[in-house]
Design an enzyme around this catalytic site. Sequence first.
Site, PDB file in Angstrom:
ATOM      1  N   ARG A 135       0.830  -1.207   0.000  1.00 35.42           N
ATOM      2  CA  ARG A 135       0.000   0.000   0.000  1.00 35.42           C
ATOM      3  C   ARG A 135       0.863   1.255   0.000  1.00 35.42           C
ATOM      4  O   ARG A 135       0.508   2.267  -0.561  1.00 35.42           O
ATOM      5  CB  ARG A 135      -0.913  -0.018   1.225  1.00 35.42           C
ATOM      6  CG  ARG A 135      -1.879   1.132   1.274  1.00 35.42           C
ATOM      7  CD  ARG A 135      -2.897   0.951   2.377  1.00 35.42           C
ATOM      8  NE  ARG A 135      -2.261   0.867   3.690  1.00 35.42           N
ATOM      9  CZ  ARG A 135      -2.916   0.641   4.823  1.00 35.42           C
ATOM     10  NH1 ARG A 135      -4.206   0.447   4.807  1.00 35.42           N
ATOM     11  NH2 ARG A 135      -2.287   0.590   5.970  1.00 35.42           N
ATOM     12  N   ARG A 157      -8.219  -7.653  11.140  1.00 34.97           N
ATOM     13  CA  ARG A 157      -8.178  -8.718  10.123  1.00 34.97           C
ATOM     14  C   ARG A 157      -9.082  -9.879  10.489  1.00 34.97           C
ATOM     15  O   ARG A 157      -8.803 -11.033  10.153  1.00 34.97           O
ATOM     16  CB  ARG A 157      -6.756  -9.215   9.922  1.00 34.97           C
ATOM     17  CG  ARG A 157      -5.968  -8.259   9.122  1.00 34.97           C
ATOM     18  CD  ARG A 157      -4.619  -8.741   8.633  1.00 34.97           C
ATOM     19  NE  ARG A 157      -3.865  -7.534   8.442  1.00 34.97           N
ATOM     20  CZ  ARG A 157      -2.807  -7.178   9.151  1.00 34.97           C
ATOM     21  NH1 ARG A 157      -2.306  -7.999  10.037  1.00 34.97           N
ATOM     22  NH2 ARG A 157      -2.234  -6.020   8.935  1.00 34.97           N
ATOM     23  N   ASP A 353      -6.452   4.913  10.824  1.00 37.92           N
ATOM     24  CA  ASP A 353      -6.214   4.290   9.521  1.00 37.92           C
ATOM     25  C   ASP A 353      -7.384   4.712   8.638  1.00 37.92           C
ATOM     26  O   ASP A 353      -8.534   4.322   8.919  1.00 37.92           O
ATOM     27  CB  ASP A 353      -6.129   2.756   9.669  1.00 37.92           C
ATOM     28  CG  ASP A 353      -4.893   2.202   9.000  1.00 37.92           C
ATOM     29  OD1 ASP A 353      -4.622   2.621   7.857  1.00 37.92           O
ATOM     30  OD2 ASP A 353      -4.217   1.362   9.622  1.00 37.92           O
TER      31      ASP A 353
END
Length: 410
Positions: A135, A157, A353
């Site tokens: 990324r 996740r 984030d």
Amino acid sequence: MSNDTLSGNGGAVSATGNTLKQFTSAGRGYWSDVPAADWNDWRWQLKHRITSLEQLQRLMPTLTPEELAGAQLAKTKLALAITPYFFNLIDPADEGCPIRQQVIPRIEETHTAAWEMSDPCGEDSHSPVPGLVHRYPDRVLFLVTDRCAAYCRYCTRSRLVSNAAGYDFHPEFDKQIAYIAAHPEIRDVLLSGGDPLLLSDDKLEHLLSKLRAIPHIEFLRIGTRIPIFLPQRITPELCAMLKKFHPLFLSIHSNHPRELTTEVREALGRLADAGIPLGNQAVLLKHVNDDTAVMKAHLQKLLMCRVRPYYIYQCDLIAGSAHLRASVRKGLEIMENLRGHTTGYAVPTYVIDAPGGGGKVPVSPEYVLCRNAGRVLIRNYEGKIFEYPEANDGTPLFAPPKEIAAAQLT
Ligand code: SF4
């Protein structure tokens, strides 16, 4: 909730957090009959994890209806698993226990708000080969496994870890390594998962050797919660192996001072003695650490364990995490009460984030009040205002409008 008396985040604590900064052992609790050699063996701990509702009910008859329902449904979303060592940190008499909140499933996990996502950081859309996320320009995230020693109920996740939701994660190390080798702009590899320290020493050494053999890799990192969930895994043999791969940094994940036991301090000491710089990534969680006294005690205690607080994450918009998500307002309030009020080394960067894959964005209270070509107006941690004269970096303070400058040239 006042700063002097806290409930739901660690019991009564003085305003200075001294109670929370005491180091104690997790003890043997329900497993007092187990021989020490077994208890201190990380494989024994893994084999005897609490993974079913029946085990949980037997060990913790104080489960609430919300927890009972959550544990029943965990196998379809994010598995239930808690090491015996970590289980001993839970206060069964306290429904708001900050350790309990992090690892005991709740029915609220099945409620998904409209803005929540299964992949809030957009990792899958930045994945050139399975198990690799590229990324940022010069670094990659290398996912090595979908397994952890225990499962955090707010895991970013959770779509893939534990495989309860059928993601079917199959990293292909050869392809991941080949991609990195073919991209000379990558200088930094972060091994994560799941937890890389669940790999055997041999397997991890093999992987690290392959990565170290790539000439453009300058720096290796491992993200792990093993020192907190399973400090027994930090063996002298593991540390001796890891130190062959310097520069190698390790980011641990701890959220509450009660997680920092004498066992954890010793495990972290072994890693630090192997020359591995240690940082901590905490997640801001409601009723766990969204309180200045608790967070400050935690950060100061991390320094006592030779760990530099690195990030506080705003909890990602992971599906089913609303009940654990503290507000950004609270995060900023905590940061305001840290900067200047304690050792600079204890003050991490607070980040969000950016949802959907925008990367980490630092968020901070405002200390620059205004700025122009000649001066900067700043405030300090006490609210006092100061003026700093801007340095002359060659930029003219007063430039004529473009039309006038152009007319003079002709
Ligand atoms: S240890 Fe990390 S990867 Fe594993 S469940 Fe917790 S947050 Fe997720």
